[in-house]
Design a protein around this motif. Structure first.
Motif, short mmCIF file in Angstrom:
data_model
loop_
_atom_site.label_atom_id
_atom_site.label_comp_id
_atom_site.label_asym_id
_atom_site.label_seq_id
_atom_site.Cartn_x
_atom_site.Cartn_y
_atom_site.Cartn_z
N UNK A 1 0.85 -1.18 0.00
CA UNK A 1 0.00 0.00 0.00
C UNK A 1 0.89 1.23 0.00
N UNK A 2 0.47 2.25 -0.73
CA UNK A 2 1.18 3.53 -0.76
C UNK A 2 0.38 4.51 0.08
N UNK A 3 0.91 4.85 1.24
CA UNK A 3 0.17 5.64 2.22
C UNK A 3 1.08 6.70 2.82
N UNK A 4 0.72 7.97 2.67
CA UNK A 4 1.54 9.04 3.23
C UNK A 4 2.92 9.07 2.61
N UNK A 5 3.01 8.75 1.31
CA UNK A 5 4.27 8.70 0.56
C UNK A 5 5.24 7.68 1.13
N UNK A 6 4.70 6.60 1.66
CA UNK A 6 5.52 5.49 2.15
C UNK A 6 4.83 4.18 1.79
#
Length: 321
Positions: free
Chosen positions: A17-22
Motif C-alpha cells: 500500500x502507498x500511504x503518506x508517501x511510504x
C-alpha cells in the motif's frame, strides 16, 4: 480509499500500500502460484484485510517494454490488458510502468545504510545516473536530474543489448553461447539463469563435468572457496562491469552508477574486490572518463515498490493541478 503499488518481475510479485508517501503492508507472492496479476492482487488484498472495492489508484511496475493496452510479461506467464484489469477491479485507470523505471525512481528514496560504495568518486551535478540490476533478467534505466530538483526516469531495454567481448576467454565463451542461443544478449549471462548458463558454458569450454545445478549453488560454492566457481563468478562481475561501462558512455552517466537487483547483494564483499571496477573503465582511450564516476551497490529491499509509489505520487500530483 486504497492506493496499491506493485513491482512484478519474472519470479516474484511484490505488492504494498502507498500511504503518506511510504510503502506499507509489503507482501511477496510467487508469480507461478497465480494465473494472472488480478488474481495475485485479490489474494494480496485478502491477506491484508482490504476489500477490492476500496482500491482507488494502482501503479504496477512490470518487467518488459510498456506501451498500448496489452502487456506481455518478459519473464513470466502473465498477460495484462489495462482495460480488462480496470474493469475487473473497478478502477478508472491503471498506471503501468517499466520495472526499471520504478527501480530508478526508487534510487531517489534510499536511506542511510542502503548503499555500499564500490568505486569512489564524486557525482557530477546535472549529469544522468545509471541503474543496472541483474535479477531474473537484467534491468537498465537512466535517471535524469530536473531543474526543479526532481528526477525523471528513462525506461529502456538495455539488458537485451549484445553481450560485449573484451578478451580471448570471453570470445570463446561467447562462441559457445552463440552456438546454443544464436543472438547473445547481456541478460544471457547477467541474470540468475545467466549465471548458471555461464557456469555450464565454462564447463563445456574447459571439458569439465558440471556438478552445480542452480545459480545459488554456483554462488555458494564460490563463496566457500571453490576455485572454479570463483572464476565463473569473477567473470560474471567482469561482464557486468563491461555492460555498465558501455551504458555510462552511451548515456553520459557521470552522476554515478547504482548496481541494484537481487543477485549482487548476495556476494557484496566478493563483488567489491572483483574485476568489476577494472572492466567498467576498460574503454581504451576513454578509460579516464570513469576516473570520478562513483558506483554504489544498492542493498535496499523494496526499491522497486518505492519507485512505483513515487511514480504514482507524481501522477496524482499532476492530476491535482
Amino acid at each position: 480509499m486504497t492506493a496499491l503499488v506493485g513491482d512484478i518481475g519474472g519470479t516474484n510479485a511484490r505488492f504494498a500500500l502507498w500511504n503518506g508517501q511510504h510503502v506499507e503492508a509489503v507482501r511477496v507472492l510467487p508469480t507461478a502460484d497465480f494465473p494472472s496479476v488480478e488474481a495475485a492482487i485479490r489474494a494480496y488484498l485478502q491477506d491484508i484485510g482490504q476489500p477490492v472495492e476500496a482500491l482507488q489508484s494502482v501503479c504496477l511496475a512490470c518487467a518488459g517494454p510498456v506501451s498500448g493496452d496489452e502487456f506481455v510479461f518478459t519473464n513470466n506467464h502473465w498477460r495484462l490488458s489495462r482495460q480488462a484489469f480496470c474493469r475487473e477491479l473497478g478502477l478508472r485507470d491503471l498506471l503501468l510502468i517499466n520495472d526499471f523505471t520504478a527501480m530508478a525512481l526508487g534510487m531517489t528514496r534510499l536511506r542511510d545504510g542502503e548503499l555500499i560504495e564500490i568505486c569512489p568518486g564524486q557525482s557530477e551535478i546535472g549529469r544522468p545516473r545509471l541503474v543496472v540490476g541483474p535479477g531474473t533478467g537484467l534491468g537498465v534505466a537512466t535517471l535524469l536530474p530536473l531543474t526543479d530538483g526532481g528526477w525523471r526516469a528513462l525506461p529502456g531495454e538495455g539488458g537485451h543489448v549484445c553481450l560485449p567481448v573484451g578478451s580471448a576467454r570471453e570470445a570463446a565463451l561467447w562462441g559457445c553461447l552463440h552456438a546454443e542461443l544464436g543472438h547473445v544478449n547481456a541478460e544471457a549471462v547477467l541474470s540468475g539463469s545467466g549465471l548458471l548458463a555461464l557456469y555450464r558454458t565454462s564447463c563445456v569450454l574447459d571439458g569439465k563435468q558440471p556438478r552445480l545445478a542452480s545459480p545459488m549453488e554456483v554462488t555458494a560454492a564460490a563463496l566457500a572457496g571453490d576455485a572454479y566457481a570463483e572464476a565463473v563468478l569473477e567473470q560474471f562481475c567482469v561482464w557486468l562491469g563491461r555492460i555498465a561501462g558501455d551504458n555510462v558512455l552511451t548515456t553520459g552517466a557521470q552522476g554515478g552508477v547504482y548496481i541494484a537487483g537481487g543477485i549482487v547483494p548476495r556476494f557484496a564483499e566478493f563483488f567489491a574486490r572483483s574485476g568489476f571496477s577494472r572492466s567498467l573503465r576498460d574503454k581504451g582511450r576513454m578509460s579516464r572518463y570513469f576516473d570520478n564516476v562513483p558506483v554504489w551497490l544498492v542493498t535496499a529491499e523494496y526499491s522497486g515498490l518505492e519507485g512505483a509509489g513515487v511514480a504514482l505520487q507524481q501522477q496524482l500530483e499532476s492530476m491535482s493541478y
